[in-house]
Design a protein around this motif. Structure first.
Motif, PDB file in Angstrom:
ATOM      1  N   ARG A 159       0.836  -1.206   0.000  1.00 59.52           N
ATOM      2  CA  ARG A 159       0.000   0.000   0.000  1.00 59.52           C
ATOM      3  C   ARG A 159       0.870   1.254   0.000  1.00 59.52           C
ATOM      4  O   ARG A 159       0.578   2.230  -0.692  1.00 59.52           O
ATOM      5  N   ARG A 160       1.928   1.241   0.782  1.00 57.88           N
ATOM      6  CA  ARG A 160       2.839   2.387   0.822  1.00 57.88           C
ATOM      7  C   ARG A 160       3.505   2.586  -0.545  1.00 57.88           C
ATOM      8  O   ARG A 160       3.657   3.724  -1.014  1.00 57.88           O
ATOM      9  N   LEU A 161       3.886   1.494  -1.186  1.00 56.14           N
ATOM     10  CA  LEU A 161       4.522   1.580  -2.500  1.00 56.14           C
ATOM     11  C   LEU A 161       3.540   2.110  -3.540  1.00 56.14           C
ATOM     12  O   LEU A 161       3.878   2.983  -4.358  1.00 56.14           O
ATOM     13  N   ARG A 162       2.316   1.603  -3.521  1.00 57.74           N
ATOM     14  CA  ARG A 162       1.304   2.090  -4.461  1.00 57.74           C
ATOM     15  C   ARG A 162       0.982   3.566  -4.191  1.00 57.74           C
ATOM     16  O   ARG A 162       0.751   4.338  -5.129  1.00 57.74           O
ATOM     17  N   SER A 164       1.377   6.933  -6.641  1.00 61.31           N
ATOM     18  CA  SER A 164       0.313   7.920  -6.811  1.00 61.31           C
ATOM     19  C   SER A 164       0.791   9.319  -6.432  1.00 61.31           C
ATOM     20  O   SER A 164       0.557  10.295  -7.149  1.00 61.31           O
ATOM     21  N   LEU A 165       1.476   9.436  -5.302  1.00 60.89           N
ATOM     22  CA  LEU A 165       1.928  10.741  -4.816  1.00 60.89           C
ATOM     23  C   LEU A 165       2.930  11.391  -5.768  1.00 60.89           C
ATOM     24  O   LEU A 165       2.931  12.613  -5.954  1.00 60.89           O
ATOM     25  N   PHE A 166       3.792  10.568  -6.364  1.00 62.16           N
ATOM     26  CA  PHE A 166       4.831  11.096  -7.259  1.00 62.16           C
ATOM     27  C   PHE A 166       4.442  11.002  -8.729  1.00 62.16           C
ATOM     28  O   PHE A 166       5.287  11.230  -9.599  1.00 62.16           O
ATOM     29  N   ARG A 167       3.205  10.700  -8.996  1.00 64.49           N
ATOM     30  CA  ARG A 167       2.767  10.507 -10.383  1.00 64.49           C
ATOM     31  C   ARG A 167       3.088  11.693 -11.297  1.00 64.49           C
ATOM     32  O   ARG A 167       3.436  11.497 -12.467  1.00 64.49           O
ATOM     33  N   LEU A 216       1.928  17.796   0.428  1.00 65.02           N
ATOM     34  CA  LEU A 216       1.191  17.638   1.686  1.00 65.02           C
ATOM     35  C   LEU A 216       0.059  18.650   1.804  1.00 65.02           C
ATOM     36  O   LEU A 216      -1.039  18.317   2.274  1.00 65.02           O
ATOM     37  N   ASP A 217       0.301  19.877   1.375  1.00 65.53           N
ATOM     38  CA  ASP A 217      -0.763  20.886   1.390  1.00 65.53           C
ATOM     39  C   ASP A 217      -1.935  20.442   0.513  1.00 65.53           C
ATOM     40  O   ASP A 217      -3.102  20.538   0.919  1.00 65.53           O
ATOM     41  N   ARG A 218      -1.619  19.969  -0.683  1.00 60.33           N
ATOM     42  CA  ARG A 218      -2.665  19.582  -1.632  1.00 60.33           C
ATOM     43  C   ARG A 218      -3.463  18.384  -1.112  1.00 60.33           C
ATOM     44  O   ARG A 218      -4.699  18.373  -1.174  1.00 60.33           O
ATOM     45  N   ARG A 219      -2.772  17.378  -0.599  1.00 59.95           N
ATOM     46  CA  ARG A 219      -3.459  16.189  -0.093  1.00 59.95           C
ATOM     47  C   ARG A 219      -4.290  16.499   1.147  1.00 59.95           C
ATOM     48  O   ARG A 219      -5.374  15.949   1.333  1.00 59.95           O
ATOM     49  N   ARG A 220      -3.811  17.378   1.984  1.00 61.35           N
ATOM     50  CA  ARG A 220      -4.554  17.756   3.195  1.00 61.35           C
ATOM     51  C   ARG A 220      -5.848  18.476   2.831  1.00 61.35           C
ATOM     52  O   ARG A 220      -6.912  18.177   3.386  1.00 61.35           O
ATOM     53  N   ALA A 267      -7.870   7.809   1.020  1.00 67.45           N
ATOM     54  CA  ALA A 267      -7.281   9.148   1.010  1.00 67.45           C
ATOM     55  C   ALA A 267      -6.549   9.433   2.316  1.00 67.45           C
ATOM     56  O   ALA A 267      -5.481  10.056   2.324  1.00 67.45           O
ATOM     57  N   ALA A 268      -7.122   8.971   3.437  1.00 68.88           N
ATOM     58  CA  ALA A 268      -6.464   9.148   4.736  1.00 68.88           C
ATOM     59  C   ALA A 268      -5.132   8.394   4.770  1.00 68.88           C
ATOM     60  O   ALA A 268      -4.128   8.898   5.287  1.00 68.88           O
ATOM     61  N   LYS A 269      -5.126   7.181   4.207  1.00 71.66           N
ATOM     62  CA  LYS A 269      -3.892   6.397   4.184  1.00 71.66           C
ATOM     63  C   LYS A 269      -2.817   7.085   3.352  1.00 71.66           C
ATOM     64  O   LYS A 269      -1.649   7.156   3.748  1.00 71.66           O
ATOM     65  N   LYS A 270      -3.208   7.597   2.192  1.00 72.20           N
ATOM     66  CA  LYS A 270      -2.220   8.246   1.326  1.00 72.20           C
ATOM     67  C   LYS A 270      -1.630   9.480   2.001  1.00 72.20           C
ATOM     68  O   LYS A 270      -0.426   9.735   1.909  1.00 72.20           O
ATOM     69  N   LEU A 271      -2.492  10.232   2.677  1.00 70.11           N
ATOM     70  CA  LEU A 271      -1.992  11.403   3.387  1.00 70.11           C
ATOM     71  C   LEU A 271      -1.064  10.984   4.524  1.00 70.11           C
ATOM     72  O   LEU A 271      -0.017  11.604   4.753  1.00 70.11           O
ATOM     73  N   ARG A 272      -1.433   9.936   5.218  1.00 71.49           N
ATOM     74  CA  ARG A 272      -0.585   9.457   6.320  1.00 71.49           C
ATOM     75  C   ARG A 272       0.760   8.949   5.805  1.00 71.49           C
ATOM     76  O   ARG A 272       1.810   9.262   6.377  1.00 71.49           O
ATOM     77  N   TYR A 273       0.724   8.175   4.722  1.00 74.06           N
ATOM     78  CA  TYR A 273       1.973   7.660   4.180  1.00 74.06           C
ATOM     79  C   TYR A 273       2.873   8.795   3.688  1.00 74.06           C
ATOM     80  O   TYR A 273       4.091   8.766   3.887  1.00 74.06           O
ATOM     81  N   ALA A 274       2.261   9.807   3.056  1.00 71.46           N
ATOM     82  CA  ALA A 274       3.050  10.953   2.607  1.00 71.46           C
ATOM     83  C   ALA A 274       3.709  11.637   3.795  1.00 71.46           C
ATOM     84  O   ALA A 274       4.891  12.007   3.745  1.00 71.46           O
ATOM     85  N   ALA A 275       2.948  11.809   4.883  1.00 73.45           N
ATOM     86  CA  ALA A 275       3.502  12.437   6.080  1.00 73.45           C
ATOM     87  C   ALA A 275       4.655  11.606   6.642  1.00 73.45           C
ATOM     88  O   ALA A 275       5.669  12.155   7.096  1.00 73.45           O
ATOM     89  N   GLU A 276       4.529  10.286   6.603  1.00 73.96           N
ATOM     90  CA  GLU A 276       5.597   9.418   7.108  1.00 73.96           C
ATOM     91  C   GLU A 276       6.807   9.441   6.176  1.00 73.96           C
ATOM     92  O   GLU A 276       7.956   9.441   6.644  1.00 73.96           O
ATOM     93  N   PHE A 277       6.573   9.435   4.863  1.00 73.04           N
ATOM     94  CA  PHE A 277       7.685   9.468   3.916  1.00 73.04           C
ATOM     95  C   PHE A 277       8.564  10.701   4.123  1.00 73.04           C
ATOM     96  O   PHE A 277       9.789  10.627   4.091  1.00 73.04           O
ATOM     97  N   PHE A 278       7.926  11.849   4.329  1.00 73.74           N
ATOM     98  CA  PHE A 278       8.655  13.112   4.381  1.00 73.74           C
ATOM     99  C   PHE A 278       8.964  13.564   5.810  1.00 73.74           C
ATOM    100  O   PHE A 278       9.502  14.660   6.008  1.00 73.74           O
ATOM    101  N   ALA A 279       8.643  12.743   6.792  1.00 74.06           N
ATOM    102  CA  ALA A 279       8.797  13.143   8.193  1.00 74.06           C
ATOM    103  C   ALA A 279      10.211  13.593   8.523  1.00 74.06           C
ATOM    104  O   ALA A 279      10.419  14.567   9.255  1.00 74.06           O
ATOM    105  N   GLY A 280      11.213  12.903   7.978  1.00 72.18           N
ATOM    106  CA  GLY A 280      12.599  13.209   8.321  1.00 72.18           C
ATOM    107  C   GLY A 280      13.088  14.553   7.824  1.00 72.18           C
ATOM    108  O   GLY A 280      14.174  14.997   8.223  1.00 72.18           O
ATOM    109  N   LEU A 281      12.306  15.201   6.962  1.00 73.80           N
ATOM    110  CA  LEU A 281      12.701  16.524   6.476  1.00 73.80           C
ATOM    111  C   LEU A 281      12.383  17.621   7.470  1.00 73.80           C
ATOM    112  O   LEU A 281      12.850  18.751   7.325  1.00 73.80           O
TER     113      LEU A 281
END
Length: 497
Positions: free
Chosen positions: A254-257, A261-264, A368-372, A396-410
């Protein structure tokens, strides 16, 4: 110096087959024994810092090697390495100077042996054009706490040239010995035995993005992390039909999919569409098993246990056939290859190339702004949504959560970390409440199918009653919980600004 290597794993029973293929392509190579001992402090300070220290004996020589993990890549490793010949079997303090261990202030006397590996290695040197590759074929085992884990793996280390050259060699080898993408070093195998024994499902690890990375570089790093998460759990599914490993493997997919989607907007090649379709197939394969495991966890009727156990055994048989197929194994390897050397990296499309080279910190904030905004708009009237629309909101909630986790280290300052915890906790509550409603829908459908297939009219009637009583999707309480969670989320501040 840094090393870049592609690692492949295969069943030890297939070692002779692969060995023959390598000899056919590259000529004979005499195997030599390598015995390595891995050291750490009693509180695993090296492991916590992403480091490993080994002393390897080859003949009468002893090599001390320190490696720094680059963040848990899958298949393609890019790690800093410090190696020097020493005089014996104990860590040499002089060889620790000017390495990350020196900066950790770890004295040599505090290091203790934790585990070892015994390997028979055949080695070839390959030169093609501007590329130089060292190919190592290892057969052996890792030993820790009285446990022995056999393994067989192929490593292609790039000395000079482009990473695409490593993957080109996969085409020459073909599907020999059921090869799979490798994600674990020998140190990983040893620590797994020391820390948890053989066989524990793995959760997603942090994605280590650099603040100077481009969006394209970040995407490749995220793909590697997702592949690693999947591959760490796949063996446990095949060996033990482990329910938690299935769950974690599904999360990885799911995270990979979601990453696709996020980087499409920056992906332009036809391969990405093929990856999406194949990942959907693989996720559906695991989804059937996961849905049944969730259902079984909600049912405690003794008479139904044999039916459910039989259904589970049948589903897991299909899962194992699918995971062992060339289609599944090839898919994971193809994704790894595509992430490193796919056409998307060299697109001449002006807009997509611009996005690919955009600093990831800018790309992340915009995404993140757009997905939120999109999620907040979609969830304004949860009670008015039908089951399919609630399911879409959950995705949609999952995608937003995964995006937040992907970029958390920034976003690592104190305020950002605090806001991020609140942001993810609020999303988790929404996912949980919407997930319970979805589980009710799914559970009812599965039980209805079992009822239709059961030859015993009494059992079928019992199943139908269970579907009506225990898995009613029209649950006002669940919808109210989702609405309350959504209201909480609406008040949570962004952590990326």
């Amino acid at each position: 110096m840094a090393e870049v290597e592609l690692k492949l794993e295969l069943d030890p029973a297939q070692a002779e087959t692969l060995g023959g293929r390598l000899a056919e392509l590259l000529g004979p190579s005499a195997a030599k024994p390598l015995v390595s001992t891995y050291y750490d402090t009693s509180d695993r300070r090296l492991r916590a810092a992403g480091l490993s220290l080994r002393i390897r004996r080859s003949g009468n020589r002893y090599l001390q090697t320190i490696k720094a993990d680059a963040g848990g890549n899958a298949g393609l490793f890019d790690r800093a390495e410090w190696e020097v010949e020493i005089g014996g079997t104990e860590p040499d303090p002089r060889a620790i100077a000017d390495t990350p261990l020196d900066h950790l202030a770890v004295p040599a006397w505090s290091l203790m042996p934790l585990f070892s590996s015994e390997v028979e290695r055949a080695l070839w040197q390959i030169e093609e054009g501007d590329a130089r590759i060292e190919l190592a074929f290892d057969r052996g085992c890792v030993l820790a706490l009285g446990v022995v884990e056999p393994f067989c793996e192929l490593e292609l280390e790039l000395k000079e040239g482009e990473p695409a050259t490593l993957f080109a060699w996969l085409d020459r080898l073909g599907d020999v010995g059921g090869m799979r993408l490798g994600v674990r070093s020998k140190a990983d195998r040893g620590y797994a035995l020391v820390e948890q024994g053989a066989g524990a499902a793995s959760k997603a690890g942090p994605v280590l993005l650099g603040i100077t990375d481009t969006a394209g570089e970040a995407f490749a790093t995220i793909v590697r992390a997702c592949l690693r998460h999947f591959r760490l759990n796949e063996p446990l599914i095949l060996a033990a039909a482990d329910a938690e490993a299935v769950h974690q493997a599904r999360v990885a997919l799911r995270r990979l999919r979601s990453a696709l989607s996020l980087f499409r907007p920056l992906l332009s090649d036809p391969e990405s569409e093929k990856m999406r379709a194949e990942l959907k197939w693989l996720a559906a394969l695991l989804g059937e098993a996961r849905n049944l495991d969730v259902l079984i966890g909600h049912i405690d009727i003794v008479e139904l246990k044999p039916r459910l156990d039989a259904a589970r055994a049948d589903v897991y048989d299909r899962v194992c056939v699918g995971l062992n197929s060339p289609r599944s194994r090839g898919l994971i390897l193809d994704i790894a290859r595509w992430a490193e050397a796919g056409d998307w990296r060299g697109t001449t499309d002006f807009d997509k190339a611009g996005l690919r080279n955009l600093p990831v910190i800018r790309f992340a904030g915009q995404l993140l702004d757009r997905r939120r905004r999109k999620f907040r708009k979609a969830g304004r009237d949860i009670a008015g949504l039908d089951p399919a629309e609630r399911h879409d909101l959950r995705i949609a909630a999952k995608k937003l959560r995964y995006a937040a986790e992907f970029f958390a280290g920034l976003y690592e300052d104190k305020r950002a970390k605090k806001r991020r915890r609140r942001f993810l906790a609020a999303l988790d509550r929404i996912q949980t409440s919407l997930g319970e409603l979805n589980d009710a829908e799914t559970g009812r459908d599965i039980i209805a199918d079992l009822a239709r297939q059961d030859p015993d009219p009494l059992i079928a009637q019992r199943l139908e009653a269970l579907a009506a009583e225990r898995f009613d999707p029209d649950a006002g309480k669940g919808i109210s919980a989702a609405e309350a969670a959504f209201d909480d989320f609406a008040r949570v501040k962004r952590f990326w600004c």
